[in-house]
Scaffold this active site. Structure first.
Site, mmCIF file in Angstrom:
data_model
loop_
_atom_site.group_PDB
_atom_site.id
_atom_site.type_symbol
_atom_site.label_atom_id
_atom_site.label_comp_id
_atom_site.label_asym_id
_atom_site.label_seq_id
_atom_site.Cartn_x
_atom_site.Cartn_y
_atom_site.Cartn_z
ATOM 1 N N TYR A 1 8.655 73.781 108.337
ATOM 2 C CA TYR A 1 7.490 74.000 109.185
ATOM 3 C C TYR A 1 7.039 72.688 109.821
ATOM 4 O O TYR A 1 6.451 71.831 109.171
ATOM 5 C CB TYR A 1 6.351 74.621 108.380
ATOM 6 C CG TYR A 1 6.706 75.910 107.677
ATOM 7 C CD1 TYR A 1 7.754 76.716 108.146
ATOM 8 C CD2 TYR A 1 6.018 76.326 106.553
ATOM 9 C CE1 TYR A 1 8.074 77.903 107.497
ATOM 10 C CE2 TYR A 1 6.334 77.516 105.908
ATOM 11 C CZ TYR A 1 7.368 78.292 106.381
ATOM 12 O OH TYR A 1 7.693 79.467 105.733
ATOM 13 N N HIS B 1 15.227 78.350 101.141
ATOM 14 C CA HIS B 1 14.614 79.065 102.264
ATOM 15 C C HIS B 1 15.566 80.076 102.900
ATOM 16 O O HIS B 1 15.186 81.198 103.209
ATOM 17 C CB HIS B 1 14.158 78.038 103.306
ATOM 18 C CG HIS B 1 13.070 78.520 104.198
ATOM 19 N ND1 HIS B 1 12.242 77.680 104.891
ATOM 20 C CD2 HIS B 1 12.649 79.773 104.522
ATOM 21 C CE1 HIS B 1 11.372 78.381 105.598
ATOM 22 N NE2 HIS B 1 11.603 79.653 105.390
ATOM 23 N N PRO C 1 2.958 90.061 105.485
ATOM 24 C CA PRO C 1 2.479 91.385 105.038
ATOM 25 C C PRO C 1 1.621 92.093 106.079
ATOM 26 O O PRO C 1 1.375 93.297 105.953
ATOM 27 C CB PRO C 1 1.651 91.039 103.787
ATOM 28 C CG PRO C 1 1.162 89.651 104.048
ATOM 29 C CD PRO C 1 2.299 88.970 104.758
ATOM 30 N N LEU C 2 1.185 91.343 107.099
ATOM 31 C CA LEU C 2 0.405 91.933 108.186
ATOM 32 C C LEU C 2 1.241 92.117 109.439
ATOM 33 O O LEU C 2 0.702 92.206 110.554
ATOM 34 C CB LEU C 2 -0.824 91.061 108.490
ATOM 35 C CG LEU C 2 -1.824 90.936 107.349
ATOM 36 C CD1 LEU C 2 -2.955 89.993 107.721
ATOM 37 C CD2 LEU C 2 -2.378 92.306 106.972
ATOM 38 N N GLY C 3 2.570 92.181 109.273
ATOM 39 C CA GLY C 3 3.426 92.405 110.425
ATOM 40 C C GLY C 3 3.289 91.310 111.476
ATOM 41 O O GLY C 3 3.204 91.604 112.669
ATOM 42 N N GLY D 1 0.817 89.610 112.194
ATOM 43 C CA GLY D 1 -0.465 89.730 112.875
ATOM 44 C C GLY D 1 -0.669 91.030 113.621
ATOM 45 O O GLY D 1 -1.780 91.322 114.079
ATOM 46 N N PHE D 2 0.373 91.847 113.725
ATOM 47 C CA PHE D 2 0.271 93.099 114.479
ATOM 48 C C PHE D 2 -0.774 94.037 113.889
ATOM 49 O O PHE D 2 -1.494 94.720 114.615
ATOM 50 C CB PHE D 2 1.627 93.786 114.533
ATOM 51 C CG PHE D 2 1.624 95.096 115.281
ATOM 52 C CD1 PHE D 2 1.587 95.105 116.665
ATOM 53 C CD2 PHE D 2 1.657 96.303 114.612
ATOM 54 C CE1 PHE D 2 1.573 96.309 117.366
ATOM 55 C CE2 PHE D 2 1.656 97.505 115.298
ATOM 56 C CZ PHE D 2 1.609 97.509 116.677
ATOM 57 N N SER E 1 -3.433 93.317 112.561
ATOM 58 C CA SER E 1 -4.788 92.811 112.734
ATOM 59 C C SER E 1 -5.413 93.311 114.036
ATOM 60 O O SER E 1 -6.594 93.654 114.080
ATOM 61 C CB SER E 1 -4.801 91.280 112.726
ATOM 62 O OG SER E 1 -4.353 90.782 111.488
ATOM 63 N N GLY F 1 -3.094 94.899 116.815
ATOM 64 C CA GLY F 1 -2.210 95.717 117.632
ATOM 65 C C GLY F 1 -1.725 94.997 118.872
ATOM 66 O O GLY F 1 -1.466 93.791 118.849
#
Length: 354
Positions: free
Chosen positions: A72, A139, A219-221, A223-224, A226, A228
């Site tokens: 990162y 990784h 786990p939130l795709g 950010g999707f 959050s 859409g």
């Protein structure tokens, strides 16, 4: 429509639960914090003082399982955590980082040879400013080097006290088994969410058979779940999500329908869509620790509220029906060759060290 702030009743838990990750003794907060987006991949690096404040807020709130990688930045995220952890009692933090992906002449290269493993670990220790890494992941799997060779060097690092526990990321079931036979694997990190469930067929059962903890990234795709399709309106040009298959127009138009269904159930339950999606991951078992990432304290607090969202069996089934086969369009990565689907390594008996 997503649940409006006024309709959300879920509160942040007073105490973040702890959980045992794997069967070798590692204990972490039941929800972690993915730190990648603070420094890389999701647009330009965020202001360092703000990110340090967020990290301190997370630790004070009880989210002590911090996830980073030498990739990162590269390197800048580890340096950020190193600065943030100055003055923080070492025992208050469960620190996880990764090795295995480097850039040579601008080209991405996956490595698992012993010399690289050792050099990468020692460099991460310096950047993080610690004497020992709690959980050290490979990784990505180097398909040129037998996994036994890579794990053998990691085992030496455990014996030397430079790392406490060994993890793998994006490894297939057979690779996990072979690695675990050399030294116990504490955790496997994989993408797991309502719309990324392919690991449920083989990898997750293998982890559970062997007593290996599961760390769910994205786990939130990404950010999707959050916001859409509105997510795309705020993404910087450099954000890697602009290239992900599921966010391309031909797929996004169909995937938005999934978000709308999740939003409707969230509205009925009095939580946000992201809390509902994250709660679903928490309900997969006591051996699962999701590590949602964020760069804002407000979003961090909202994610923490997912720990208080309780799903009935019927609600869990309903959620899963929204993302059943055929409902989600597009692969989770644009480079699927860098996932567990292609992580087989040569057999040790047929390999010669180069």
């Amino acid at each position: 429509m997503a649940a409006s702030p006024s309709s959300v009743t879920v509160t942040v838990p007073a105490v973040v639960p702890r959980m045992k990750l794997g069967s070798q003794g590692l204990e972490v907060s039941a929800q972690g914090l993915g730190c990648m987006g603070m420094s890389a991949s999701y647009g330009p690096p965020k202001p360092e003082p703000d990110m340090i404040a967020l990290l301190h807020h997370a630790i004070a709130a009880g989210v002590t399982f911090l996830d980073t990688s030498d990739l990162y930045g590269p390197h800048t995220n580890e340096l950020l955590l190193g600065k943030a952890l100055q003055g923080v009692a070492r025992e208050r933090v469960d620190l996880a980082t990764k090795f295995g992906v480097s850039f040579v002449d601008g080209k991405r290269q996956v490595r698992g040879d012993p010399a690289y493993v050792r050099a990468a670990c020692e460099a991460s220790l310096r950047r993080l400013g610690v004497d020992c890494i709690d959980l050290y992941y490979q990784h990505r799997i180097d398909t040129r080097v037998p996994i036994e060779v890579t794990i053998g060097e990691l085992k030496k690092l455990v014996e030397e006290g430079k790392i406490k526990y060994i993890g793998l990321s994006e490894a297939c079931a057979s690779t996990i088994r072979r690695a675990h036979a050399v030294h116990p694997i504490t955790a496997v990190q994989l993408e797991w969410s309502l719309w990324s469930r392919d690991a449920e067929e083989d990898i997750i059962p293998t982890c559970r058979e062997l007593g290996i903890g599961i760390v769910a990234y994205c786990p939130l795709g990404s950010g999707f779940f959050s916001s859409g399709e509105k997510l795309m309106d705020s993404l910087p040009k450099q954000d890697i999500r602009r290239n992900l298959p599921r966010f391309q127009p031909e797929n996004l138009d169909k995937n938005v329908k999934v978000f709308e269904c999740i939003s409707e159930l969230a509205k009925r339950k009095g939580c946000t869509p992201s809390q509902l999606a994250l709660a679903w991951v928490h309900h997969q078992g006591q051996d699962v620790c999701p590590i949602p990432g964020t760069t804002k304290i407000e979003n961090f607090n909202q994610n923490l509220g997912a720990l208080s969202v309780k799903l009935t069996p019927d609600e869990k089934v309903e959620l899963e029906s929204y993302t059943a086969t055929g409902n989600v369009q597009g692969d989770r990565h644009h480079q699927m060759n860098n996932t567990w689907k292609n992580s087989e390594t040569p057999l040790l008996s047929s390999w010669k060290y180069e």
